[in-house]
Design a protein around this motif. Sequence first.
Motif, PDB file in Angstrom:
ATOM      1  N   UNK A 236       3.248   8.828   0.449  1.00 18.92           N
ATOM      2  CA  UNK A 236       2.890   9.871   1.410  1.00 18.92           C
ATOM      3  C   UNK A 236       2.876  11.214   0.703  1.00 18.92           C
ATOM      4  N   UNK A 237       1.918  12.060   1.069  1.00 20.87           N
ATOM      5  CA  UNK A 237       1.855  13.404   0.492  1.00 20.87           C
ATOM      6  C   UNK A 237       1.145  14.332   1.478  1.00 20.87           C
ATOM      7  N   UNK A 238       1.759  15.478   1.720  1.00 22.34           N
ATOM      8  CA  UNK A 238       1.184  16.474   2.624  1.00 22.34           C
ATOM      9  C   UNK A 238       1.960  17.776   2.446  1.00 22.34           C
ATOM     10  N   UNK A 239       1.699  18.764   3.302  1.00 26.00           N
ATOM     11  CA  UNK A 239       2.441  20.013   3.224  1.00 26.00           C
ATOM     12  C   UNK A 239       3.894  19.769   3.632  1.00 26.00           C
ATOM     13  N   UNK A 240       4.786  20.591   3.121  1.00 23.55           N
ATOM     14  CA  UNK A 240       6.198  20.430   3.448  1.00 23.55           C
ATOM     15  C   UNK A 240       6.428  20.557   4.952  1.00 23.55           C
ATOM     16  N   UNK A 241       5.775  21.530   5.579  1.00 23.51           N
ATOM     17  CA  UNK A 241       5.935  21.737   7.016  1.00 23.51           C
ATOM     18  C   UNK A 241       5.505  20.504   7.799  1.00 23.51           C
ATOM     19  N   UNK A 242       4.363  19.943   7.427  1.00 15.95           N
ATOM     20  CA  UNK A 242       3.838  18.781   8.136  1.00 15.95           C
ATOM     21  C   UNK A 242       4.720  17.553   7.922  1.00 15.95           C
ATOM     22  N   UNK A 243       5.214  17.382   6.714  1.00 13.71           N
ATOM     23  CA  UNK A 243       6.032  16.194   6.400  1.00 13.71           C
ATOM     24  C   UNK A 243       7.310  16.185   7.224  1.00 13.71           C
ATOM     25  N   UNK A 244       7.933  17.338   7.356  1.00 15.54           N
ATOM     26  CA  UNK A 244       9.206  17.394   8.065  1.00 15.54           C
ATOM     27  C   UNK A 244       9.015  17.344   9.582  1.00 15.54           C
ATOM     28  N   UNK A 284       7.786  -6.842  -4.397  1.00 14.44           N
ATOM     29  CA  UNK A 284       7.263  -7.740  -3.359  1.00 14.44           C
ATOM     30  C   UNK A 284       5.737  -7.702  -3.312  1.00 14.44           C
ATOM     31  N   UNK A 285       5.133  -8.774  -2.828  1.00 11.79           N
ATOM     32  CA  UNK A 285       3.695  -8.778  -2.588  1.00 11.79           C
ATOM     33  C   UNK A 285       3.387  -7.853  -1.419  1.00 11.79           C
ATOM     34  N   UNK A 286       2.154  -7.394  -1.354  1.00  9.78           N
ATOM     35  CA  UNK A 286       1.759  -6.524  -0.257  1.00  9.78           C
ATOM     36  C   UNK A 286       2.401  -5.165  -0.369  1.00  9.78           C
ATOM     37  N   UNK A 287       2.815  -4.607   0.753  1.00  9.89           N
ATOM     38  CA  UNK A 287       3.488  -3.310   0.757  1.00  9.89           C
ATOM     39  C   UNK A 287       4.887  -3.472   0.178  1.00  9.89           C
ATOM     40  N   UNK A 288       5.226  -2.667  -0.818  1.00  8.76           N
ATOM     41  CA  UNK A 288       6.526  -2.797  -1.481  1.00  8.76           C
ATOM     42  C   UNK A 288       7.682  -2.510  -0.536  1.00  8.76           C
ATOM     43  N   UNK A 289       7.423  -1.773   0.550  1.00 11.80           N
ATOM     44  CA  UNK A 289       8.493  -1.385   1.465  1.00 11.80           C
ATOM     45  C   UNK A 289       8.699  -2.384   2.606  1.00 11.80           C
ATOM     46  N   UNK A 305      -1.191  -1.522   0.922  1.00 10.37           N
ATOM     47  CA  UNK A 305      -1.978  -0.414   1.475  1.00 10.37           C
ATOM     48  C   UNK A 305      -2.248   0.654   0.418  1.00 10.37           C
ATOM     49  N   UNK A 306      -3.423   1.249   0.486  1.00  8.69           N
ATOM     50  CA  UNK A 306      -3.785   2.332  -0.423  1.00  8.69           C
ATOM     51  C   UNK A 306      -3.431   3.675   0.205  1.00  8.69           C
ATOM     52  N   UNK A 307      -3.245   4.678  -0.642  1.00 10.59           N
ATOM     53  CA  UNK A 307      -2.971   6.035  -0.169  1.00 10.59           C
ATOM     54  C   UNK A 307      -4.271   6.653   0.331  1.00 10.59           C
ATOM     55  N   UNK A 317       0.237   5.742   2.651  1.00  4.52           N
ATOM     56  CA  UNK A 317      -0.101   4.355   2.301  1.00  4.52           C
ATOM     57  C   UNK A 317       0.672   3.440   3.222  1.00  4.52           C
ATOM     58  N   UNK A 318       0.100   3.165   4.410  1.00  8.91           N
ATOM     59  CA  UNK A 318       0.799   2.377   5.413  1.00  8.91           C
ATOM     60  C   UNK A 318      -0.207   1.680   6.319  1.00  8.91           C
ATOM     61  N   UNK A 319       0.014   0.393   6.579  1.00  8.22           N
ATOM     62  CA  UNK A 319      -0.913  -0.383   7.408  1.00  8.22           C
ATOM     63  C   UNK A 319      -0.854  -0.009   8.891  1.00  8.22           C
ATOM     64  N   UNK A 320       0.116   0.772   9.282  1.00 10.34           N
ATOM     65  CA  UNK A 320       0.144   1.245  10.672  1.00 10.34           C
ATOM     66  C   UNK A 320      -1.091   2.084  10.997  1.00 10.34           C
ATOM     67  N   UNK A 321      -1.733   2.605   9.946  1.00 10.37           N
ATOM     68  CA  UNK A 321      -2.866   3.511  10.151  1.00 10.37           C
ATOM     69  C   UNK A 321      -4.161   3.005   9.512  1.00 10.37           C
ATOM     70  N   UNK A 322      -4.168   1.768   8.973  1.00  9.62           N
ATOM     71  CA  UNK A 322      -5.339   1.293   8.251  1.00  9.62           C
ATOM     72  C   UNK A 322      -6.167   0.320   9.084  1.00  9.62           C
ATOM     73  N   UNK A 323      -7.431   0.189   8.695  1.00  7.80           N
ATOM     74  CA  UNK A 323      -8.343  -0.726   9.376  1.00  7.80           C
ATOM     75  C   UNK A 323      -7.948  -2.183   9.156  1.00  7.80           C
ATOM     76  N   UNK A 324      -7.315  -2.455   7.988  1.00  2.33           N
ATOM     77  CA  UNK A 324      -6.924  -3.842   7.689  1.00  2.33           C
ATOM     78  C   UNK A 324      -5.979  -4.382   8.758  1.00  2.33           C
TER      79      UNK A 324
END
Length: 328
Positions: A236-244, A284-289, A305-307, A317-324
């Motif tokens: 994950x990467x974004x502005x500090x304000x948005x992340x928090x 782990x296979x798939x998402x490391x988390x 998942x890709x970033x 990088x999370x499948x909660x938000x991906x088309x897959x």
Amino acid sequence: MSEVLLQVDGLKKYFPITGGVLGKKIGEVKAVDNISFFIKKGETLGLVGESGCGKSTTGRMLMRLIEPTEGNVVFQGKNITGLKDGEMRKLRKDMQMVFQDPFASLNPRHTVERILEEPLIVHGVGTAKERKQKVKEMLEVVGLSSYHAKRYPHQFSGGQRQRIGIARALMTKPKLIIADEPVSALDVSIQSQVLNLLADLQKEFQLTYLFIAHDLGVVKHISDRVGVMYLGRLIEITTAERLYEHPLHPYTKGLLAAVPVPDPTVRKEQALLTGDMPSPSNPPLGCAFHTRCKECMEVCESIRPELVEIEPGHYAACHLYTEAAKNL
């Protein structure tokens, strides 16, 4: 802050695992696994994650203290990954590093004056008289006195030694400073002083920072944007304000939930991380988390998942938000 000072593309670092009498390669540790990001001139990018996620290895690869396995690092429009040692040594005048343990990074046999003067000697800057004057000026800049120049590192407190480390990094007037956990070895009361010093120096010298830390509470006060790493990858990467205010990745939510709040009346969302980070030698296979994620789905166990940009300027990088995941 429109000009990109540093661009990282597909950076990887794999350490071989050897075994047997002949030292045959039997595997590899994917310390950094295909990360890409940029830092604009004059901004601070925070890089956070648990110990072993690859953030410090990333910082050392940018300085070429560790050679990358693959990928490109472009600094001021120049790809530095293929530079020879002599060329890289000249470039380090514009790229400096502040290390986590100031006592380990300062030569105990040298006076502070010699320690601060050494970068100028290496790069052939000024006469002996000019260098000594520069040392005195820089000590004043970081909140120490000129009489400290004749002392040795063991005669200072941890906070003072880190100020010396910061002064050494500033001696060559760099454009980029990579700060690798610069306050994690200090008392909490001293951390804020060093963070305020770094912020003041950034304004005074127009510095650009890559600020590496494991504490999201510390990163919040100094970063313009924040990148979160897990098991060698940016998730994950974004502005500090948005992340928090609005984290997207479950791992980021867990890190934020673990940040203590000095108010007993505040009830925080229970999203604490459980379990340990998997081994980088056997991810782990798939998402490391997915082995630690409360929101794990079937797709998470098989597809990594890709970033991607989920919201304007907010990548995850999370499948909660991906088309897959949506297509299952």
